[in-house]
Design an enzyme around this catalytic site. Structure first.
Site, mmCIF file in Angstrom:
data_model
loop_
_atom_site.group_PDB
_atom_site.id
_atom_site.type_symbol
_atom_site.label_atom_id
_atom_site.label_comp_id
_atom_site.label_asym_id
_atom_site.label_seq_id
_atom_site.Cartn_x
_atom_site.Cartn_y
_atom_site.Cartn_z
ATOM 1 N N TYR A 150 0.836 -1.200 0.000
ATOM 2 C CA TYR A 150 0.000 0.000 0.000
ATOM 3 C C TYR A 150 0.870 1.249 0.000
ATOM 4 O O TYR A 150 0.702 2.152 -0.830
ATOM 5 C CB TYR A 150 -0.945 0.002 1.211
ATOM 6 N N LYS A 172 1.356 4.121 -3.074
ATOM 7 C CA LYS A 172 1.070 5.552 -2.885
ATOM 8 C C LYS A 172 2.322 6.393 -3.080
ATOM 9 O O LYS A 172 2.256 7.520 -3.599
ATOM 10 C CB LYS A 172 0.446 5.790 -1.508
ATOM 11 N N THR A 222 -14.306 6.332 6.111
ATOM 12 C CA THR A 222 -14.988 5.535 5.085
ATOM 13 C C THR A 222 -15.134 4.120 5.612
ATOM 14 O O THR A 222 -14.685 3.803 6.725
ATOM 15 C CB THR A 222 -14.181 5.502 3.767
#
Length: 162
Positions: free
Chosen positions: A55, A59, A90
């Protein structure tokens, strides 16, 4: 898609605060960016990349790509920026917190809350608008002050809210 854009168009890439170490990891970022799709599994295995590093590295690559493409975009009459939100409220926030550990929970507590999707969208909309025409090749961090608080701590400047 670039051929479909009008002169003066703006592109906003969504990165993450998790990509902030792109400069420190530039060799690995460049190696990832040079990978062909068929080489990706080998790249991951060779480097022992786990889910969290995958991840972060993805990014980091988004931010580096934004920087690397800026001059070419300007030459074509476009502009490109990225945004790097921190924790956002979220459906994946719990998974994000579990993956990244106590530091995320601490940062959210210090900032008072996670960001909202609308707050991130507001910055993206601004970067897409004519009002941001002179902003090019930048990564805009949207973190409710989390980065500044951490930097203040690291520099010994923190007043602890006084």
């Amino acid at each position: 898609m670039l051929d479909k854009l009008s002169y003066g168009a703006a592109i906003v890439n969504v990165a993450s605060r998790a990509g902030a170490a792109w400069r420190e990891n530039l060799d690995e970022v460049k190696a990832l960016m040079a990978c062909q799709p068929d080489d990706l599994k080998g790249f991951i295995a060779e480097r022992g990349i786990d889910n969290v590093r995958a991840y972060n590295l993805s990014k980091e690559a988004v931010i580096a790509l934004t920087v690397a493409e800026t001059e070419g975009m300007v030459a074509r009459g476009f502009r490109m920026n990225s945004v790097s939100p921190a924790a956002v409220s979220t459906g994946i926030l719990d998974d994000f917190t579990a993956a990244f550990g106590e530091r995320v929970a601490k940062n959210i507590a210090r900032a008072g809350r996670p960001g909202s999707p609308e707050e991130i969208a507001d910055v993206i909309l601004f970067l897409l608008s004519p009002e941001s025409a002179w902003i090019k090749g930048q990564d805009i961090v949207i973190d409710g002050g989390m980065g500044a608080m951490g930097m203040s701590d690291a520099l010994g400047l923190s007043t602890g809210g006084h």
